[in-house]
Each structure stands twice: as structure tokens, then as C-alpha cells.
Design a protein around this motif. Sequence first.
Motif, PDB file in Angstrom:
ATOM      1  N   ASP A 189       0.828  -1.203   0.000  1.00  0.00           N
ATOM      2  CA  ASP A 189       0.000   0.000   0.000  1.00  0.00           C
ATOM      3  C   ASP A 189       0.866   1.258   0.000  1.00  0.00           C
ATOM      4  O   ASP A 189       0.521   2.265  -0.638  1.00  0.00           O
ATOM      5  CB  ASP A 189      -0.917   0.007   1.219  1.00  0.00           C
ATOM      6  N   VAL A 190       1.986   1.214   0.713  1.00  0.00           N
ATOM      7  CA  VAL A 190       2.886   2.363   0.767  1.00  0.00           C
ATOM      8  C   VAL A 190       3.589   2.577  -0.571  1.00  0.00           C
ATOM      9  O   VAL A 190       3.745   3.713  -1.051  1.00  0.00           O
ATOM     10  CB  VAL A 190       3.931   2.189   1.892  1.00  0.00           C
ATOM     11  N   SER A 191       3.986   1.471  -1.199  1.00  0.00           N
ATOM     12  CA  SER A 191       4.846   1.573  -2.386  1.00  0.00           C
ATOM     13  C   SER A 191       4.096   1.697  -3.695  1.00  0.00           C
ATOM     14  O   SER A 191       4.641   2.191  -4.676  1.00  0.00           O
ATOM     15  CB  SER A 191       5.770   0.356  -2.455  1.00  0.00           C
ATOM     16  N   TRP A 239      -6.223   4.952   6.035  1.00  0.00           N
ATOM     17  CA  TRP A 239      -5.050   4.090   6.131  1.00  0.00           C
ATOM     18  C   TRP A 239      -4.997   3.083   4.989  1.00  0.00           C
ATOM     19  O   TRP A 239      -3.947   2.637   4.613  1.00  0.00           O
ATOM     20  CB  TRP A 239      -5.070   3.325   7.458  1.00  0.00           C
ATOM     21  N   LYS A 247      -2.458   0.104   4.838  1.00  0.00           N
ATOM     22  CA  LYS A 247      -1.423   0.311   5.872  1.00  0.00           C
ATOM     23  C   LYS A 247      -1.853  -0.213   7.227  1.00  0.00           C
ATOM     24  O   LYS A 247      -1.020  -0.336   8.131  1.00  0.00           O
ATOM     25  CB  LYS A 247      -1.061   1.804   5.952  1.00  0.00           C
TER      26      LYS A 247
END
Length: 530
Positions: A390-392, A467, A470
Motif C-alpha cells: 500500500d505504501v509503495s 489508512w 497500511k
Amino acid sequence: MARFRGGILVQALPADRSDEAELSFQFTKEEHAQGWREAMVLYWPAIGWGLFMNLATVLKGIDGGVVRSLVGLPIFKEKYGYERNGEYLIAAQWLSAFNYANLLGAIVGALLSGVAYERFGPRVMIAVCCVCSIAFIFIQFFSRTPAQLFVGELVNGCIIAFYPICASAYVAEVTPLALRGFAATMTNLGFSIGSLVASGILKGTESMASYWSYKIPIATQWVLPAVVLALVGFCPDPPYWLCRRTPDDTAAAISSLRRLAASNVDVTKKLAHIRETLRLEESLSQSNHRPSYLDCLRGADLRRLVICVMAYDMQAWTGNVFFISYAVHFMELAGLDSSDAFSMNLGLTALGLAGTCISWTLLPRVGRRTMYLIGCSALAVLQFAIGAVDVSSRSGSGTWAQCGLMVACTFVYDLSLGPFCYVLLAEVSSVRLRGLTIALATVTCFVWSIVFTVVIPYAMNADQGNWRGKIGFLFSGLSFLCAVYCYWCLPETRGRTFGELDVLFERKVPSRKFEDYKVGIDVGGRRLEE
């Protein structure tokens, strides 16, 4: 009094109980020597009735599966949601309420179920619950507002909480040692089947452009209570419960034992073993009154309760609410359309069912403690990966990767913590307090499930915390802590009779050392060992 003799624990019994004690010991030796196939041939009726008792747990899986996935139906969103930027959304407070309604009701049901099991037995308990379920589903079916649907879920949740507790206690008391683990996983199998049925029904109705797209799934819940209600009167009562209720009258217990085994099985040894186990627990607890919840908080039973509570609570702490209850909602947030989300959810529940079935092959070979360690560790890694993706990446490939990881989490969970939890509940709890111990453990798990059910929508929703994936980082950390607990505090119960476990707990054997000890008995100064 039990005492240590190197790697052997010896339980001393008075000489006046020598005949029944020797029969019990012979039965224990036969149980340890009995293989899976032999046990299945001799005790297939017990497995059959255990399966029947777990049929009602399918309803809990359907109820949970229907409600947590209805929120993804477009017609349902229009009926119970609000419009925002040209699309319909379920308000976060109702989204969480629909998911925790049955859990909130289940807390009350679970507390009542332990007392009801001990007082009325499983047959009466299940029959009354089926009648109530049939009545309360009407509230859900005819609901017109979110509040009405919430109330229907709340009261039905109170009733369906009785089913898995009753099934777990029943299966533990009627099955032989070689089949106990396999039979105990039927409770998780019931949940998985219920979730799969719910997912299949919802996949079939989600394309309907009318209110039947969500009313049909709700209506399917009427089938199972009606079937179980029609047949539960033929189910034999568990012999342990019969011996606890009337210690001096063994006729009913003998009749039950005969119905739970093949015609060529001599039930006198098992009856002696049941009576000896109950006498041992009475002597260790030094209590002759009707069991109560307070008894679960005393002596060795407190330690057993804590282990059961942790075994059950780890289901919530490792994220089952996230990757099961909110699967469809998460997949839609990740970027899948409604049809693809329901297709993925169907695959998710199918793999969960496959995981439970595969766990049967592991039960006789891999310890309960080992599977918990593997499950918690694997879930920690997988959910960390969900957060990392999710971050990348927010691309299409990242979306499918996150959804695939959600499916993998469900498979791992239903291979390890899901089914093995109910095995531990059946084996760790004492015979005398089994229903009460399982009920208290269930209550604590439901409380944590409610906490996560309320928090997750606010954390994930775009109009709240945003979120998204995350949230996997949170459950990854909790899963790691659960693995640490398992290493230090979770005992290995595989291959132990209830009497042996009583002695191990009473002598305060460290959890990591359970496999290092054998248990023998001393009858009037005469030593009996395997």
C-alpha cells in the motif's frame, strides 16, 4: 496427591478405587495405542453426531458472512447508506455497527451458554436456540432502516453464540483421543462452510437490481435452524455431562456411550475413565458444588482459562476481522469494482475451507503449539507485506497484490489458528468447567472483535483515517507479539487424555515442558505406568 519422579508424573489414588482406576488406566493405554483409522471404525457414530452438532455453527458462518458482505451490494448501499460525490456509501458508524451487532449480542449469549450447557445439556440448549433463531431472522428480513437491521443482528447474534460453544464442548466429550483434534476442527469448518455459502449466494444476487439482492441472502438463514430443530431430539447426550449431572446413576451414560460407538466396543472401560477423570478433578478443585464462573478463576483452572482466552483472542489480534470480515470492503477501497470484489471474496472463503480441510492431515503430525507459532509468524509477514504494498504502489498491479495477500492470510489462518483454536479450547479446559471456560474465552474474543470491528472502518475509510492497506502494519505487529506468547506460554496438548492434562496442570508443569513428561498412577501403593 501427584508428585514428580524424574520425567514421570505419578497420580496417587486410594486403594478402594483400584478396580475402576485400573479399567481407566487400561482405557488410557488403549487410547494412546489407537490409530486414526481404527478409532474411526470404532467410533464413527460419535463423529457423525459431532458433525451434526456443528451443523448449527454453519449458521454463524452464514450470518457473519452475509452481514459483512451485504455492505458491498450497490442496492444495499442505496437503501441503508448516503450519497457522497455521486456514489453511495455506508456511514462508518453503521458499517462498523452492522459488523459488531452480532458480536455484541454474542457476548451476552456466550455468558449464558456456559451455564445453559451445564444445566440443560446440549439437546435442549440447541432446540431452544433454533426456535429463537427462526424468530429473530424475521427482524432482519423485514428491516427498513439501519437501526432495525442492527437490532435484528444483535438479538440473533445472542442466540447463534450458543452454537459453537455447545458444539466445541460436545465434540470434546464424545470423541476418542485419536479423533478429538479432527472433530474439534469441525467448528471452524462450520464457520468456513457458512462463509462460503454466504459468499456464493451474495455473488449470485449482487447483480440483481432490486432489494432481493440482499433479502435472499438473509432469508437463507432460515434453512439450517429448521433442519437442526427437526433432528436434534435424536442426538445422544454427552456421557461426561450425564455423569456430572447424576454421578450415582450410570444407566443414561452407558446408553449414550453405546450410541456413540460401534456395537463391538466395550464401553465399561470408557465409563470408568470418565468417572475417574471427574473424581480427579473434584479432588483437585476440592469443590462439590455446581460449577460456576468463579471456579474458573481458582487454582489450575485459572491458568487453563488464561490459555483458552489467549488461544481464542489471538484470532482477533492476528487480524481475522481485517482479512475476513472486511474483505469485500477493503477490496473495493483498494480499487476493485463490486463484481471483482465479490469474486475475490468467494475465492477467499473457498481457500479458507480448503485450509481447514488440509489442517486435518496436520493434526496427528504437528503439535497445536507448533501450528500456532507457524500461523502467527506467517500472518505477521503477510500483513506486513499488505502494508508495504500500500505504501509503495497504488497501481492496478498493487491492488491485485494486496487482494491476493488478503486471500493468503485467510488460507494461513484457516490452516492454523482457525481450526487449532477449537482443538485447544476442547483440550485445555477441564472436563468439569469445559462449557464455562469456553464461554468466557468466547466472550473475550468477541470483545476484541468488536473493538477491531469499530476501529477498522474509521482507520481504512477514505472519509476517515484513509489508512487503507497500511492497517496491515498494525496487525503484523500484533501477530508477532502473539508468536512470542505462543513460544513461552502455550502448552502442547496433542496426544494427552483429559486425566493426564489434569495432572500436568495441577503440578504446574511449565507450558514448554508438557511434552517432556509421562503420567502414571499409583493405586494403593501399586504403580501403573505405560
